[in-house]
Design a protein around this motif. Sequence first.
Motif, short mmCIF file in Angstrom:
data_model
loop_
_atom_site.label_atom_id
_atom_site.label_comp_id
_atom_site.label_asym_id
_atom_site.label_seq_id
_atom_site.Cartn_x
_atom_site.Cartn_y
_atom_site.Cartn_z
N ARG A 675 -47.61 43.35 72.41
CA ARG A 675 -47.03 42.31 71.57
C ARG A 675 -46.55 41.13 72.39
O ARG A 675 -46.83 39.97 72.08
CB ARG A 675 -45.88 42.90 70.74
N ARG A 676 -45.80 41.40 73.47
CA ARG A 676 -45.23 40.31 74.25
C ARG A 676 -46.29 39.60 75.11
O ARG A 676 -46.23 38.38 75.30
CB ARG A 676 -44.10 40.83 75.12
N LEU A 677 -47.30 40.34 75.59
CA LEU A 677 -48.39 39.68 76.34
C LEU A 677 -49.19 38.79 75.40
O LEU A 677 -49.61 37.69 75.75
CB LEU A 677 -49.28 40.72 77.00
N GLY A 678 -49.41 39.30 74.13
CA GLY A 678 -50.11 38.47 73.16
C GLY A 678 -49.33 37.21 72.85
O GLY A 678 -49.91 36.13 72.63
N ARG A 679 -47.97 37.35 72.76
CA ARG A 679 -47.15 36.18 72.50
C ARG A 679 -47.30 35.16 73.61
O ARG A 679 -47.42 33.95 73.36
CB ARG A 679 -45.69 36.60 72.34
N ALA A 680 -47.32 35.63 74.90
CA ALA A 680 -47.43 34.71 76.04
C ALA A 680 -48.77 34.00 76.05
O ALA A 680 -48.86 32.76 76.16
CB ALA A 680 -47.22 35.48 77.35
N LEU A 681 -49.88 34.76 75.90
CA LEU A 681 -51.21 34.13 75.91
C LEU A 681 -51.38 33.24 74.69
O LEU A 681 -52.05 32.20 74.76
CB LEU A 681 -52.28 35.21 75.95
N GLY A 682 -50.76 33.64 73.52
CA GLY A 682 -50.87 32.83 72.32
C GLY A 682 -50.20 31.48 72.48
O GLY A 682 -50.74 30.44 72.06
N HIS A 683 -49.02 31.48 73.14
CA HIS A 683 -48.34 30.19 73.36
C HIS A 683 -49.18 29.27 74.25
O HIS A 683 -49.28 28.06 73.99
CB HIS A 683 -46.98 30.43 74.02
N ILE A 684 -49.82 29.84 75.28
CA ILE A 684 -50.65 29.02 76.18
C ILE A 684 -51.85 28.47 75.42
O ILE A 684 -52.22 27.29 75.55
CB ILE A 684 -51.08 29.85 77.40
N LEU A 685 -52.48 29.32 74.59
CA LEU A 685 -53.64 28.87 73.82
C LEU A 685 -53.24 27.85 72.77
O LEU A 685 -53.96 26.86 72.56
CB LEU A 685 -54.30 30.09 73.18
N ASP A 686 -52.06 28.02 72.16
CA ASP A 686 -51.60 27.06 71.16
C ASP A 686 -51.35 25.70 71.81
O ASP A 686 -51.67 24.65 71.22
CB ASP A 686 -50.32 27.56 70.51
N ASN A 687 -50.77 25.69 73.02
CA ASN A 687 -50.54 24.42 73.70
C ASN A 687 -51.85 23.72 74.02
O ASN A 687 -51.95 22.49 73.93
CB ASN A 687 -49.75 24.65 75.01
N ALA A 688 -52.88 24.52 74.41
CA ALA A 688 -54.18 23.91 74.71
C ALA A 688 -54.80 23.30 73.47
O ALA A 688 -55.39 22.20 73.50
CB ALA A 688 -55.11 24.96 75.32
N ILE A 689 -54.67 24.00 72.30
CA ILE A 689 -55.24 23.48 71.04
C ILE A 689 -54.50 22.22 70.62
O ILE A 689 -55.12 21.23 70.20
CB ILE A 689 -55.15 24.57 69.95
N THR A 690 -53.17 22.24 70.80
CA THR A 690 -52.38 21.08 70.39
C THR A 690 -52.65 19.87 71.26
O THR A 690 -52.72 18.72 70.78
CB THR A 690 -50.89 21.44 70.43
N ALA A 691 -52.86 20.10 72.59
CA ALA A 691 -53.01 18.99 73.53
C ALA A 691 -54.41 18.41 73.56
O ALA A 691 -54.64 17.34 74.13
CB ALA A 691 -52.62 19.44 74.95
N THR A 692 -55.40 19.12 72.90
CA THR A 692 -56.78 18.66 72.99
C THR A 692 -57.13 17.85 71.76
O THR A 692 -56.96 18.33 70.62
CB THR A 692 -57.74 19.86 73.12
N PRO A 693 -57.61 16.61 71.92
CA PRO A 693 -57.98 15.79 70.75
C PRO A 693 -59.28 16.26 70.12
O PRO A 693 -60.00 17.09 70.69
CB PRO A 693 -58.12 14.39 71.37
N SER A 694 -59.58 15.71 68.93
CA SER A 694 -60.80 16.08 68.21
C SER A 694 -62.01 15.77 69.08
O SER A 694 -62.10 14.71 69.71
CB SER A 694 -60.88 15.33 66.88
N GLY A 695 -62.96 16.70 69.09
CA GLY A 695 -64.15 16.55 69.90
C GLY A 695 -63.98 17.12 71.31
O GLY A 695 -64.94 17.16 72.08
#
Length: 780
Positions: A675-695
């Motif tokens: 659960r906690r490892l998923g939370r850590a990797l999820g936060h990193i992946l969410d930041n990448a999705i948020t920081a990447t523009p369309s395309g």
Amino acid sequence: MTLSETALVLIGLLLAAWTLGAGWLMLSARTAMRRAEGGRKAARRMARMIDEAPAIPMLVRADGRIEAPQRLAAWLGLEAVPGYLSELDAGDAGIEAGQLAELAEAVRVAQKTATPFRMAVTPRGSRRSLAMRGYLVDSQVAPGGAALVWVFDFSESEAELAELRAEAAHARDEFVALVGLIEAAPIPMWFRGPDARLRLVNSAYVRAVGASDPGSVIDHQIELIEAVDGLTAAQVADQARVRNKAIARDVSATIDGQRRTQRVSDMPLGEEGVAGYAIDVEELEEQDRALRAFRDAQRSMLDLLSVGVAQFDGKRRLAFANGPFLRIFALKPAMLIDAPDFEQWLAMARDNERLPELRDFPEWRREHVQWFAAGEPREEAWPLRDGTHLRIIAQPMPDGGLVLIAEDQTEHLALSATRDTLLRTRTATFDSLFESLAVFAPDGRMQIWNRRFAADWGLEEEFLDRHPRVEGLLEKIAVHLLQPEQIEAISGVVRAATLDRKQTNGEVALADGRILEFAGVPLPDGNGLLTVLDVTASRKAEEALRERNIALEEADAVKTRFLANMSYEFRTPLTSIGGFAELLESGIAGELSPQAREYVDGILSSVEKLGDQIETVLDLTQSEAGLLPLALEEVDMMPFVTKLVREREQRILDGGLSLNLRGNQAAGKVQADRRRLGRALGHILDNAITATPSGGRILIDVSPGKQGMQVVVSDNGEGMTVNQLAHALDGYRIAADGKGVVRRQGLGLPLAKQLIEAHGGRLELMSQKGVGTTATIILP
């Protein structure tokens, strides 16, 4: 009366004859007058010649009358020449009676028997010596048996003769002395005749050949020197006589039963023969061999030295140079075969750029040639063009030579400069330290101190400049102590550091309230170091920290109790709200209107987000406090990461992004809290999705590495600056007022970092503005 013609003729003839006779008489008289005049001139010339002659004639007639020039009277000291021979003795002048009687007898004998005589007389009162030679005179000169005596003045000849006699006597004395000297000489000496046979030997020669007397040596021709190269001693002496040149040679001879080296010299003495002597040079040969051995040993030793040494002989030529000397002046060993003189060596050194820069090299060289005649050593420093510094020492030798010593001091000077720099650095360092230092010698005298030492103990600089002993120093320090008897502790520390070579420490309190901590440290050079540190502020700070630590321990206990109860206090109300919202959604309270159903959906969505936030806060606070519980299990990384990506698939599609997941099912497994490892990797992946523009695109790579399992999440979004990257993992920081906190970034990355580190891994971020960000997760 008329004369007849015949008579007239006769008279004419008579007159003519008488005229002719008168003319002949006149001519004859004129001729006789000429002859008489010539005779008179000849007589005057002869008289003048006799007067100028070195001898004076004295004619003694048979009756004793004498005829002589006036010059004879001057020789005899008389005023005039007397008339008779017996009158030549005038009492106070003339010839003495005895010599006059002898002269008269000799004249009488000569007149009677025609016997010539010779005798010498000395006039009274005169240093003149007269020689008289008499003989019977010819009757044409003086008839009647007269005697002619020639008187010669041989005073100068007599003086020369006396001088010659004296010289002869002196020569005889010198000859006797020379013979005695030769006889007494400690070296064998001999004399050979023109036939090269021995004629004279001295006692040393007799003893050397073991003969009984000189006569036996000469009779048997006993030679001191044996034949060498087929030539006997007599033959070598004959060669010296023929060549008229001295011959000297070193040969071996048996002297008193021992073979010894003799230096034999044969000196020609013209037609008289050859003289010879032999000098025992065995000791000289031994000394020469010892000198050569010593010289070879000395030169071998000089070759081992690190300094350059060269020897110039009395002719100023280079006789020896060791290896370091040749290296220092860039010379070749073959140069010693045709050794240069001192001036040539200076020129060679100048060509090799091993001399200082000179304006007038000839004048400088002439000045340095005077080193050979100097009465004391000379020393100079030669800085060369390449930075080498040479120390040159010139030592004149008694034989007129010179020993030159060249020492390369480049490294020494560099070390000296480094040492000076280190000393200055040490002094500056000592003076800038916060602790006070003092160095004591084993005899207790202070060597070095810094300014802080004087300030801490309240000492005067003038007192310390006298390098006091430790006893006097402690007397000055004791007056500043709160308890003066504690001075013994300082004395013991100094004594232990200098004499016992032990490290000890102590502490004293000063009368002004300060607390000083001191320690004694033994130094490698035998000295002792006393260090003193003012710990007054640290002691106060220590007390304050101790009080604050107690307060922190109490706060930590409160925090622990808070975290223990937070889960219940946060989750219970949230669970109740979620439960009631789900009941309303299920219609337990009746059918809901569309608007009411929309409100219930909003409540459920908010409850879910709030639940995630509470979980994040709890995980973050528990992780910072070290209380995060982990339920470890085996997690297969590739399916685990794939599931996380699938959960965010709709967000990726809605954002117009492309995602590339690389790896395989055999990527590996790790021990982790799912659960906690998923939370850590999820936060990193969410930041990448948020920081990447369309395309944009996102790359995820799962692979095993050398340090463990490695998950890389990379995007080509906006990226971060260096400053942003430095604080990207900071969640909160203390506010400027020191009481509250200020949010620095979102909690995703800080939480991810702490969760990964809680699993024993680490999170690394790399980012560049406008290029993108890469997050690397490494799990053991």
